[in-house]
Design an enzyme around this catalytic site. Structure first.
Site, PDB file in Angstrom:
ATOM      1  N   CYS A  24       0.819  -1.227   0.000  1.00  0.00           N
ATOM      2  CA  CYS A  24       0.000   0.000   0.000  1.00  0.00           C
ATOM      3  C   CYS A  24       0.847   1.269   0.000  1.00  0.00           C
ATOM      4  O   CYS A  24       0.342   2.353  -0.290  1.00  0.00           O
ATOM      5  CB  CYS A  24      -0.944   0.004   1.197  1.00  0.00           C
ATOM      6  SG  CYS A  24      -2.090  -1.371   1.181  1.00  0.00           S
TER       7      CYS A  24
ATOM      8  N   HIS B 181      -3.328   7.472   2.353  1.00  0.00           N
ATOM      9  CA  HIS B 181      -3.730   6.133   1.920  1.00  0.00           C
ATOM     10  C   HIS B 181      -5.116   5.851   2.484  1.00  0.00           C
ATOM     11  O   HIS B 181      -5.419   6.201   3.625  1.00  0.00           O
ATOM     12  CB  HIS B 181      -2.714   5.111   2.427  1.00  0.00           C
ATOM     13  CG  HIS B 181      -3.137   3.703   2.172  1.00  0.00           C
ATOM     14  ND1 HIS B 181      -3.599   3.282   0.947  1.00  0.00           N
ATOM     15  CD2 HIS B 181      -3.180   2.606   2.989  1.00  0.00           C
ATOM     16  CE1 HIS B 181      -3.904   1.995   1.024  1.00  0.00           C
ATOM     17  NE2 HIS B 181      -3.672   1.568   2.249  1.00  0.00           N
TER      18      HIS B 181
ATOM     19  N   ASN C  58     -10.133  -0.022   0.026  1.00  0.00           N
ATOM     20  CA  ASN C  58      -8.667   0.096   0.018  1.00  0.00           C
ATOM     21  C   ASN C  58      -8.136  -0.443  -1.316  1.00  0.00           C
ATOM     22  O   ASN C  58      -8.183  -1.642  -1.562  1.00  0.00           O
ATOM     23  CB  ASN C  58      -8.119  -0.703   1.204  1.00  0.00           C
ATOM     24  CG  ASN C  58      -6.604  -0.632   1.320  1.00  0.00           C
ATOM     25  OD1 ASN C  58      -5.921  -0.170   0.406  1.00  0.00           O
ATOM     26  ND2 ASN C  58      -6.084  -1.101   2.434  1.00  0.00           N
TER      27      ASN C  58
HETATM   28  O1  UT7 Z   1      -3.723  -0.917   3.621  1.00  0.00           O
HETATM   29  C1  UT7 Z   1      -2.814  -1.547   4.459  1.00  0.00           C
HETATM   30  C2  UT7 Z   1      -2.985  -1.121   5.832  1.00  0.00           C
HETATM   31  N1  UT7 Z   1      -4.154  -1.751   6.408  1.00  0.00           N
HETATM   32  C3  UT7 Z   1      -4.805  -1.131   7.354  1.00  0.00           C
HETATM   33  O2  UT7 Z   1      -4.481  -0.012   7.685  1.00  0.00           O
HETATM   34  C4  UT7 Z   1      -5.903  -1.880   8.044  1.00  0.00           C
HETATM   35  C5  UT7 Z   1      -5.822  -1.605   9.508  1.00  0.00           C
HETATM   36  N2  UT7 Z   1      -6.856  -2.294  10.294  1.00  0.00           N
HETATM   37  C6  UT7 Z   1      -8.149  -1.947  10.243  1.00  0.00           C
HETATM   38  O3  UT7 Z   1      -8.561  -1.115   9.440  1.00  0.00           O
HETATM   39  C7  UT7 Z   1      -9.089  -2.554  11.265  1.00  0.00           C
HETATM   40  O4  UT7 Z   1      -8.340  -3.243  12.234  1.00  0.00           O
HETATM   41  C8  UT7 Z   1     -10.139  -3.528  10.655  1.00  0.00           C
HETATM   42  C9  UT7 Z   1     -11.180  -2.736   9.871  1.00  0.00           C
HETATM   43  C10 UT7 Z   1      -9.448  -4.535   9.781  1.00  0.00           C
HETATM   44  C11 UT7 Z   1     -10.868  -4.279  11.776  1.00  0.00           C
HETATM   45  O5  UT7 Z   1     -11.442  -3.371  12.717  1.00  0.00           O
HETATM   46  P1  UT7 Z   1     -11.267  -3.627  14.312  1.00  0.00           P
HETATM   47  O6  UT7 Z   1     -12.052  -2.586  14.978  1.00  0.00           O
HETATM   48  O7  UT7 Z   1      -9.777  -3.666  14.557  1.00  0.00           O
HETATM   49  O8  UT7 Z   1     -11.950  -5.024  14.480  1.00  0.00           O
HETATM   50  P2  UT7 Z   1     -11.300  -6.382  15.028  1.00  0.00           P
HETATM   51  O9  UT7 Z   1     -10.329  -6.935  14.050  1.00  0.00           O
HETATM   52  O10 UT7 Z   1     -10.847  -6.161  16.419  1.00  0.00           O
HETATM   53  O11 UT7 Z   1     -12.555  -7.313  15.051  1.00  0.00           O
HETATM   54  C12 UT7 Z   1     -13.625  -7.087  15.960  1.00  0.00           C
HETATM   55  C13 UT7 Z   1     -14.622  -8.209  15.818  1.00  0.00           C
HETATM   56  C14 UT7 Z   1     -13.991  -9.593  15.898  1.00  0.00           C
HETATM   57  O12 UT7 Z   1     -14.865 -10.416  16.619  1.00  0.00           O
HETATM   58  P3  UT7 Z   1     -14.561 -10.763  18.167  1.00  0.00           P
HETATM   59  O13 UT7 Z   1     -13.213 -11.420  18.159  1.00  0.00           O
HETATM   60  O14 UT7 Z   1     -14.550  -9.424  18.871  1.00  0.00           O
HETATM   61  O15 UT7 Z   1     -15.682 -11.655  18.518  1.00  0.00           O
HETATM   62  C15 UT7 Z   1     -13.969 -10.049  14.472  1.00  0.00           C
HETATM   63  O16 UT7 Z   1     -14.056 -11.439  14.336  1.00  0.00           O
HETATM   64  O17 UT7 Z   1     -15.251  -8.141  14.535  1.00  0.00           O
HETATM   65  C16 UT7 Z   1     -15.197  -9.406  13.913  1.00  0.00           C
HETATM   66  N3  UT7 Z   1     -15.135  -9.192  12.475  1.00  0.00           N
HETATM   67  C17 UT7 Z   1     -16.226  -8.978  11.719  1.00  0.00           C
HETATM   68  N4  UT7 Z   1     -17.530  -8.946  12.020  1.00  0.00           N
HETATM   69  C18 UT7 Z   1     -18.385  -8.695  11.033  1.00  0.00           C
HETATM   70  C19 UT7 Z   1     -14.027  -9.108  11.675  1.00  0.00           C
HETATM   71  N5  UT7 Z   1     -14.391  -8.861  10.418  1.00  0.00           N
HETATM   72  C20 UT7 Z   1     -15.751  -8.768  10.411  1.00  0.00           C
HETATM   73  C21 UT7 Z   1     -16.707  -8.519   9.421  1.00  0.00           C
HETATM   74  N6  UT7 Z   1     -18.005  -8.484   9.757  1.00  0.00           N
HETATM   75  N7  UT7 Z   1     -16.366  -8.269   8.124  1.00  0.00           N
END
Ligand code: UT7
Length: 316
Positions: free
Chosen positions: A116, A243, A273
């Site tokens: 990215c 980005h 993204n």
């Molecule tokens: O471009 C390269 C750089 N990339 C980035 O900058 C990405 C950086 N990361 C992010 O943008 C965020 O971390 C995400 C959008 C990927 C995730 O957001 P988050 O607030 O960090 O969520 P999380 O990973 O902590 O997940 C929270 C919950 C989890 O469930 P539990 O473990 O709390 O029960 C996940 O399993 O959300 C669940 N989850 C989903 N639920 C519904 C993960 N993906 C999904 C989904 N729909 N698509």
């Protein structure tokens, strides 16, 4: 008189097919919701490549638009650098394919791999080549078809990415205040495991939480470095073109810089993204709609797999 790399034109291209969050969830039978995707990432929809779209075809179209915007003929281009993690072939490079597609017929062409952050890396290389006199006119392109490397059963990654391409034409100019002021590149290969593509064909794997945790700190330090290198302060910045991975990261960066929301270019809701394409796509959009003007100070930043991250300051 010192040489500067001035952005003479920019252009973007997105594939026709648009899928909303609900349509995506339905198509792939994902246990997710529009509400979760919007709240956690700010994404509402993404463009996805059709069967005939490739990194070459998307990148070539973005480049055509950038050349048209600059009023420069393809035959004037000395070199092409394409930032991509989704090339059509291991080789020839996507840049070489695009050179042929545009009918450039001269000069050099190569790809840069920095996920990215690829566009910032490519811009940095092109700027150095122009300043050192190796080229006078260059195309810098970010082009990605992440839909080909995603695991469509993994809701934690597949909802976050889209396909597209963006391009800028850099032209050598003397005796100007305009152009790329400086670029600042970083990598930490010990963090490779938090965001990577398995082998060369995928799928992509990401520990989103861990990338998120590191993003704002690393981007902030790159941005501070860019401002300090030019004896500028955050008050001097007219536009942040970041980005586009997550609106929460983008807004946090805007707040750190003390920029009002309307000074931060955001496309993530509509494009998701698009990796190396996201910065030039956002730049092209904000130029085409008249937001960014000649003379504005524009700050670019990105973070991605590697980890890689970086920033660039451009007097537009
Ligand atoms: O471009 C390269 C750089 N990339 C980035 O900058 C990405 C950086 N990361 C992010 O943008 C965020 O971390 C995400 C959008 C990927 C995730 O957001 P988050 O607030 O960090 O969520 P999380 O990973 O902590 O997940 C929270 C919950 C989890 O469930 P539990 O473990 O709390 O029960 C996940 O399993 O959300 C669940 N989850 C989903 N639920 C519904 C993960 N993906 C999904 C989904 N729909 N698509």
């Amino acid at each position: 008189m010192s040489l500067r790399s001035v952005i003479a034109g920019c252009g973007g291209y997105l594939p026709e097919l648009v899928l909303t969050n609900d349509e995506l969830a339905k198509k792939y039978g994902l246990d997710t919701s529009d509400e979760w995707i919007r709240e956690r990432s700010g994404i509402m929809q993404r463009h996805l490549a059709g069967p005939n779209d490739t990194a070459t075809s998307l990148g070539a179209e973005a480049a055509r638009r950038a050349l048209a915007h600059a009023g420069i003929a393809a035959t004037e281009v000395d070199g092409i650098i394409v930032a991509t993690s989704t090339p059509d072939n291991a080789f020839p490079s996507t840049a070489a394919h695009i050179q042929a597609a545009l009918g450039v017929g001269r000069g050099f062409a190569f790809d840069v791999s920095a996920a990215c952050t690829g566009f910032i890396y490519a811009l940095s290389v092109a700027d150095s080549m122009i300043r050192s006199g190796q080229a006078r006119c260059m195309l810098v392109i970010g082009s990605e078809v992440y839909s080909r490397i995603l695991d469509w059963t993994d809701r934690s990654t597949c909802v976050l990415f889209g396909d597209g391409a963006g391009a800028v034409v850099l032209r050598a100019e003397e005796g100007t205040e305009r152009g790329v002021l400086s670029t600042h590149l970083h990598a930490d290969g010990t963090q490779a495991g938090i965001l990577y593509v398995q082998g060369t064909t995928g799928p992509l794997r990401m520990s989103g939480k861990e990338v998120f945790r590191q993003a704002v700190n690393k981007l902030s330090s790159a941005v501070d470095e860019a401002l300090a290198a030019n004896n500028l302060t955050k008050q001097d910045v007219h536009w942040l073109v970041p980005h586009q991975a997550n609106v929460r990261i983008i807004d946090a960066m805007g707040r750190k810089l003390g920029l009002s929301g309307d000074r931060v270019v955001k496309t993530v809701a509509r494009h998701a993204n698009t990796s190396a394409a996201s910065v030039p796509l956002a730049l092209a959009e904000a130029t085409a709609d008249g937001r960014i003007h000649k003379g504005d100070l524009v700050l670019l930043e990105a973070i991605g797999g590697g980890l890689t991250w970086g920033a660039a300051l451009v007097r537009y």
